[in-house]
Write an enzyme that holds these catalytic residues in place. Structure first.
Site, PDB file in Angstrom:
ATOM      1  N   GLU A   1      -5.681   4.423   5.686  1.00 22.73           N
ATOM      2  CA  GLU A   1      -5.229   4.367   4.305  1.00 22.73           C
ATOM      3  C   GLU A   1      -5.581   5.608   3.500  1.00 22.73           C
ATOM      4  O   GLU A   1      -4.824   6.012   2.623  1.00 22.73           O
ATOM      5  CB  GLU A   1      -5.783   3.114   3.624  1.00 22.73           C
ATOM      6  CG  GLU A   1      -5.212   2.873   2.249  1.00 22.73           C
ATOM      7  CD  GLU A   1      -5.558   1.507   1.687  1.00 22.73           C
ATOM      8  OE1 GLU A   1      -5.494   1.346   0.454  1.00 22.73           O
ATOM      9  OE2 GLU A   1      -5.860   0.595   2.474  1.00 22.73           O
TER      10      GLU A   1
ATOM     11  N   ARG B   1       0.820  -1.226   0.000  1.00 21.47           N
ATOM     12  CA  ARG B   1       0.000   0.000   0.000  1.00 21.47           C
ATOM     13  C   ARG B   1       0.852   1.273   0.000  1.00 21.47           C
ATOM     14  O   ARG B   1       0.486   2.282   0.569  1.00 21.47           O
ATOM     15  CB  ARG B   1      -0.953   0.038   1.200  1.00 21.47           C
ATOM     16  CG  ARG B   1      -1.932  -1.113   1.273  1.00 21.47           C
ATOM     17  CD  ARG B   1      -2.862  -1.155   0.054  1.00 21.47           C
ATOM     18  NE  ARG B   1      -3.807  -2.251   0.203  1.00 21.47           N
ATOM     19  CZ  ARG B   1      -3.579  -3.506  -0.183  1.00 21.47           C
ATOM     20  NH1 ARG B   1      -2.430  -3.814  -0.783  1.00 21.47           N
ATOM     21  NH2 ARG B   1      -4.475  -4.448  -0.005  1.00 21.47           N
TER      22      ARG B   1
ATOM     23  N   SER C   1     -11.350  -0.246   2.449  1.00 21.17           N
ATOM     24  CA  SER C   1     -10.642  -0.603   3.689  1.00 21.17           C
ATOM     25  C   SER C   1     -10.016   0.650   4.278  1.00 21.17           C
ATOM     26  O   SER C   1      -9.103   1.228   3.684  1.00 21.17           O
ATOM     27  CB  SER C   1      -9.569  -1.657   3.397  1.00 21.17           C
ATOM     28  OG  SER C   1     -10.155  -2.839   2.895  1.00 21.17           O
TER      29      SER C   1
END
Length: 372
Positions: free
Chosen positions: A364, A178, A256
């Site tokens: 995130e 990520r 998410s």
């Protein structure tokens, strides 16, 4: 930003449309965010380049937006910046070589669909992810055992410091879980991305247990027809509220919200001990932990959230921001939430997991005008 309007700086750019009405709530999947000073809708790569160059030269703060699926934006006005909305969306495919190029504004799931229609494999596990193609290398988007780093060959970037445009190899982006060195820096703008896909029409090796089981895979790394894998991935994502549906508030999210924490092995052992003491040996033995290199372990953020006592739909009916009723890793706007409501829920979950297990979850999404 100076009091003067940025419009005169931008009003003669071919392929750019100036929009003074659109809010960030209109442009993001969280459906929150104030109206910027101006939104510049860029229909071509050249329009993106010229717009960003002029705004940077004038010292005007800007926010580059594609699909808006990974942004949490303050909703207090004025939002003192200009949005550069990337709407160039061309996709080209070389079926014989497996090379696919997508302009930054292309809807990501349409890129995946285009690749499968051309008989190419490699993107199927990334089906259903909201947002645009330009964001995928920035975040090194991943799901179901695959990530962009597996197939990305290069990106076409506008370097905001030099103003130059060039193709940059994927190896120069420091891609990891990520992460890329484009993330959080705003040093460059992705204009286009190139992917090397499989020409045999088969999927990437199946690495994710849930997906492999649903497909009836009998051995690790088995490959299946890419179109078949896509349909199962979409079904799994729908079941978790991770496919954006305009009228479904369980999908008004950034997907998410927290990344899976990567911790030293001894910290993972400590977490497992805490689970054993508080929840029992069976739960401790079932705790997901995956090797992450150099003595590190990746834990499951969703599993930790669940075991810290946060149920699906938390904090309950009537709350404007709640955990998804299908997946606790998604924070959702139930239709009337403010940015502050979402921030408060994120802080509650983060702090609860930290109290329970001593692990601090990291969000995130990109935060604009607000913070956790």
């Amino acid at each position: 930003m100076a009091d003067s309007s940025p419009t005169p700086v931008l009003n003669d750019i071919d392929g750019a449309v100036l929009d003074e009405q659109t809010t960030l709530a209109d442009l993001t999947t969280f459906h929150v965010g104030a109206r910027p000073r101006l939104t510049v809708r860029c229909r071509t790569q050249d329009a993106v380049v010229e717009t960003v160059r002029r705004l940077d030269a004038a010292g005007v703060p800007l926010l580059v937006v594609g699909g808006g699926s990974n942004l949490l934006v303050a909703d207090e006005e004025p939002l003192d910046l200009v949005v550069v909305l990337i709407e160039c969306a061309g996709v080209s495919v070389e079926e014989d070589t497996g090379l696919l190029r997508a302009e930054a504004g292309a809807v990501w799931d349409e890129v995946v669909s285009t690749s499968l229609a051309a008989g190419l494999g490699g993107l199927e596990c990334l089906s259903g992810i909201p947002g645009s193609a330009g964001a995928t290398p920035v975040q090194n988007v991943g799901a179901y055992g695959a990530e962009i780093a597996d197939v990305l060959t290069r990106v076409r970037l506008l370097d905001r410091e030099t103003g130059e445009v060039s193709w940059v190899p994927a190896s120069a982006l420091d891609l990891s879980y990520r992460y890329s060195n484009l993330k959080f820096t705003a040093r460059a703008v992705v204009l286009e991305a190139e992917f090397q896909l499989r020409t045999d029409g088969l999927s990437a090796p199946l690495r994710f247990g849930e997906l492999a089981r649903r497909l009836g895979a009998s051995s690790a790394g088995e490959r299946r027809p890419a179109a078949e894998v896509r349909e199962v991935v979409l079904d799994l994502r729908r079941g978790k509220g991770m496919v954006l549906i305009p009228g479904d508030h369980d999908t008004w999210s950034a997907g998410s919200f927290f990344t899976n924490p990567i911790v030293p092995a001894q910290i993972a052992d400590s977490v497992q001990d805490k689970v054993r003491r508080s929840l029992g040996a069976e739960e401790a033995e079932s705790m997901p932990r995956f090797p992450a290199g150099e003595g590190k372990v990746k834990l499951s953020a969703a599993w930790l959230i669940d075991r810290a006592g946060f149920d699906r739909g938390y904090p309950g009916e009537g709350a404007p921001a709640r955990l998804s009723t299908r997946h606790t890793l998604a924070l959702t706007n139930r239709g009337e939430a403010s940015t502050g409501d979402i921030v408060a829920l994120a802080r509650d979950v983060r702090d609860g997991v930290n109290r329970a297990f001593g692990v601090r979850l990291e969000p995130e999404p990109i935060w604009v005008g607000c913070s956790l």
